[in-house]
Design a protein around this motif. Structure first.
Motif, PDB file in Angstrom:
ATOM      1  N   ASN A  81     -13.674   1.981  -0.377  1.00 52.94           N
ATOM      2  CA  ASN A  81     -13.719   0.765  -1.185  1.00 52.94           C
ATOM      3  C   ASN A  81     -12.676   0.840  -2.292  1.00 52.94           C
ATOM      4  O   ASN A  81     -12.306   1.915  -2.752  1.00 52.94           O
ATOM      5  CB  ASN A  81     -15.099   0.563  -1.798  1.00 52.94           C
ATOM      6  CG  ASN A  81     -16.111   0.125  -0.777  1.00 52.94           C
ATOM      7  OD1 ASN A  81     -15.770  -0.536   0.199  1.00 52.94           O
ATOM      8  ND2 ASN A  81     -17.358   0.484  -0.985  1.00 52.94           N
ATOM      9  N   ILE A  82     -12.251  -0.321  -2.708  1.00 52.78           N
ATOM     10  CA  ILE A  82     -11.286  -0.385  -3.799  1.00 52.78           C
ATOM     11  C   ILE A  82     -12.037  -0.182  -5.115  1.00 52.78           C
ATOM     12  O   ILE A  82     -13.180  -0.598  -5.261  1.00 52.78           O
ATOM     13  CB  ILE A  82     -10.524  -1.724  -3.775  1.00 52.78           C
ATOM     14  CG1 ILE A  82      -9.297  -1.654  -4.651  1.00 52.78           C
ATOM     15  CG2 ILE A  82     -11.411  -2.875  -4.148  1.00 52.78           C
ATOM     16  CD1 ILE A  82      -8.306  -2.761  -4.364  1.00 52.78           C
ATOM     17  N   THR A  87       0.821  -1.212   0.000  1.00 51.79           N
ATOM     18  CA  THR A  87       0.000   0.000   0.000  1.00 51.79           C
ATOM     19  C   THR A  87       0.851   1.257   0.000  1.00 51.79           C
ATOM     20  O   THR A  87       0.339   2.353  -0.142  1.00 51.79           O
ATOM     21  CB  THR A  87      -0.940   0.020   1.229  1.00 51.79           C
ATOM     22  OG1 THR A  87      -0.141   0.021   2.414  1.00 51.79           O
ATOM     23  CG2 THR A  87      -1.883  -1.164   1.213  1.00 51.79           C
ATOM     24  N   MET A  91      -5.408  -5.814  -8.586  1.00 51.83           N
ATOM     25  CA  MET A  91      -5.504  -6.927  -7.640  1.00 51.83           C
ATOM     26  C   MET A  91      -5.295  -8.296  -8.289  1.00 51.83           C
ATOM     27  O   MET A  91      -4.473  -9.082  -7.805  1.00 51.83           O
ATOM     28  CB  MET A  91      -6.828  -6.882  -6.884  1.00 51.83           C
ATOM     29  CG  MET A  91      -6.857  -5.858  -5.777  1.00 51.83           C
ATOM     30  SD  MET A  91      -8.458  -5.710  -4.957  1.00 51.83           S
ATOM     31  CE  MET A  91      -8.883  -7.385  -4.597  1.00 51.83           C
ATOM     32  N   HIS A 119      -7.107   2.495   3.546  1.00 53.41           N
ATOM     33  CA  HIS A 119      -7.464   3.704   2.806  1.00 53.41           C
ATOM     34  C   HIS A 119      -8.826   4.280   3.179  1.00 53.41           C
ATOM     35  O   HIS A 119      -9.202   5.343   2.695  1.00 53.41           O
ATOM     36  CB  HIS A 119      -7.428   3.424   1.295  1.00 53.41           C
ATOM     37  CG  HIS A 119      -6.061   3.063   0.809  1.00 53.41           C
ATOM     38  ND1 HIS A 119      -5.067   3.989   0.637  1.00 53.41           N
ATOM     39  CD2 HIS A 119      -5.512   1.862   0.471  1.00 53.41           C
ATOM     40  CE1 HIS A 119      -3.973   3.382   0.204  1.00 53.41           C
ATOM     41  NE2 HIS A 119      -4.213   2.090   0.107  1.00 53.41           N
ATOM     42  N   HIS A 131      -7.257  -2.995   1.841  1.00 47.88           N
ATOM     43  CA  HIS A 131      -7.375  -1.696   1.181  1.00 47.88           C
ATOM     44  C   HIS A 131      -8.441  -0.842   1.866  1.00 47.88           C
ATOM     45  O   HIS A 131      -8.230   0.343   2.135  1.00 47.88           O
ATOM     46  CB  HIS A 131      -7.700  -1.877  -0.303  1.00 47.88           C
ATOM     47  CG  HIS A 131      -7.733  -0.597  -1.053  1.00 47.88           C
ATOM     48  ND1 HIS A 131      -8.836   0.221  -1.082  1.00 47.88           N
ATOM     49  CD2 HIS A 131      -6.779   0.024  -1.779  1.00 47.88           C
ATOM     50  CE1 HIS A 131      -8.564   1.286  -1.801  1.00 47.88           C
ATOM     51  NE2 HIS A 131      -7.322   1.191  -2.244  1.00 47.88           N
ATOM     52  N   ARG A 132      -9.592  -1.455   2.147  1.00 47.73           N
ATOM     53  CA  ARG A 132     -10.675  -0.700   2.798  1.00 47.73           C
ATOM     54  C   ARG A 132     -10.256  -0.204   4.174  1.00 47.73           C
ATOM     55  O   ARG A 132     -10.578   0.911   4.568  1.00 47.73           O
ATOM     56  CB  ARG A 132     -11.935  -1.565   2.896  1.00 47.73           C
ATOM     57  CG  ARG A 132     -12.639  -1.748   1.568  1.00 47.73           C
ATOM     58  CD  ARG A 132     -13.997  -2.422   1.717  1.00 47.73           C
ATOM     59  NE  ARG A 132     -13.939  -3.737   2.341  1.00 47.73           N
ATOM     60  CZ  ARG A 132     -13.659  -4.873   1.696  1.00 47.73           C
ATOM     61  NH1 ARG A 132     -13.416  -4.849   0.404  1.00 47.73           N
ATOM     62  NH2 ARG A 132     -13.640  -6.015   2.327  1.00 47.73           N
ATOM     63  N   ASP A 142      -6.728  -8.665   0.073  1.00 52.37           N
ATOM     64  CA  ASP A 142      -6.270  -7.386  -0.487  1.00 52.37           C
ATOM     65  C   ASP A 142      -7.376  -6.337  -0.443  1.00 52.37           C
ATOM     66  O   ASP A 142      -7.128  -5.182  -0.087  1.00 52.37           O
ATOM     67  CB  ASP A 142      -5.802  -7.562  -1.932  1.00 52.37           C
ATOM     68  CG  ASP A 142      -4.454  -8.238  -2.032  1.00 52.37           C
ATOM     69  OD1 ASP A 142      -3.764  -8.365  -1.005  1.00 52.37           O
ATOM     70  OD2 ASP A 142      -4.089  -8.634  -3.161  1.00 52.37           O
ATOM     71  N   GLY A 143      -8.580  -6.733  -0.800  1.00 53.68           N
ATOM     72  CA  GLY A 143      -9.704  -5.788  -0.772  1.00 53.68           C
ATOM     73  C   GLY A 143     -10.001  -5.305   0.632  1.00 53.68           C
ATOM     74  O   GLY A 143     -10.217  -4.106   0.864  1.00 53.68           O
ATOM     75  N   GLU A 174      -6.942   0.327  -9.080  1.00 52.46           N
ATOM     76  CA  GLU A 174      -6.556  -0.575  -7.985  1.00 52.46           C
ATOM     77  C   GLU A 174      -7.279  -1.909  -8.094  1.00 52.46           C
ATOM     78  O   GLU A 174      -6.717  -2.957  -7.807  1.00 52.46           O
ATOM     79  CB  GLU A 174      -6.861   0.081  -6.640  1.00 52.46           C
ATOM     80  CG  GLU A 174      -6.052   1.340  -6.392  1.00 52.46           C
ATOM     81  CD  GLU A 174      -6.687   2.238  -5.352  1.00 52.46           C
ATOM     82  OE1 GLU A 174      -7.935   2.262  -5.243  1.00 52.46           O
ATOM     83  OE2 GLU A 174      -5.942   2.929  -4.658  1.00 52.46           O
TER      84      GLU A 174
END
Length: 175
Positions: A83-84, A4, A92, A80, A76-77, A72-73, A88
């Motif tokens: 939502n991805i 990230t 993935m 960051h 990310h949420r 990964d999703g 991005e």
């Protein structure tokens, strides 16, 4: 390296390319270590048949890939706080696709066993040791790429191979 966080570009490389390459390599290393455990476990199955073993390798790999996408999703949420999406989301599957490649070598050796070229047990242990050798090679190449010198690079490769070997020995001891 945390995928990230953008990695510093070196030698004029694109920082996004460096970040994606690091994330892909991490997935490949994780998949390689996981596949060592899987094939060693299967090598010591009492009544293993090539078709069943190939199915187990394929299902393991195909199960890890969506698990990686979900992780990964979710990461990310959390990191960051959103939502991805967009680019991005497209990155993935690219980053996690080395998980699928981890099955190629073992499946090829299982096919050779099914064709009678070698015993299944030998094929599976060969797959494990090829993966251990690939860990050594990646560790050694990483040291060389960093300019660490021959001895430090060899030590890095040996440490990576030792980790793979430890996984294999723990799995074998469990059978």
């Amino acid at each position: 390296m945390d995928p990230t966080v953008a990695a510093p570009a070196t030698d004029g490389e694109d920082p996004d390319h460096v970040r994606l390459s690091a994330a892909r390599l991490k997935e490949r290393l994780y998949a390689t270590i996981t596949m060592i455990a899987v094939v060693v476990g299967l090598a010591y199955s009492a009544h293993a048949h090539p078709g069943d073993v190939a199915l187990a390798v394929a299902v393991t790999t195909l199960g890890l890939w969506p698990a990686s996408l979900v992780a990964d999703g979710q990461a990310h949420r959390v990191v960051h706080r959103r939502n991805i999406g967009g680019r991005e989301l497209l990155e993935m599957p690219y980053v996690s696709s080395p998980l699928l490649l981890s099955a190629a070598g073992p499946l090829f050796l299982i096919l050779l066993a099914a064709l009678g070229v070698m015993p299944l047990h030998t094929a599976l242990l060969t797959a494990a040791w090829v993966n251990v050798a690939s860990l050594f090679t990646r560790g050694w190449c990483g040291g060389v790429r960093r300019g660490s010198g021959l001895i430090v690079s060899l030590v890095g490769g040996i440490i990576d191979a030792a980790i793979g070997t430890a996984v294999a020995l723990v799995k074998a001891a469990g059978h």
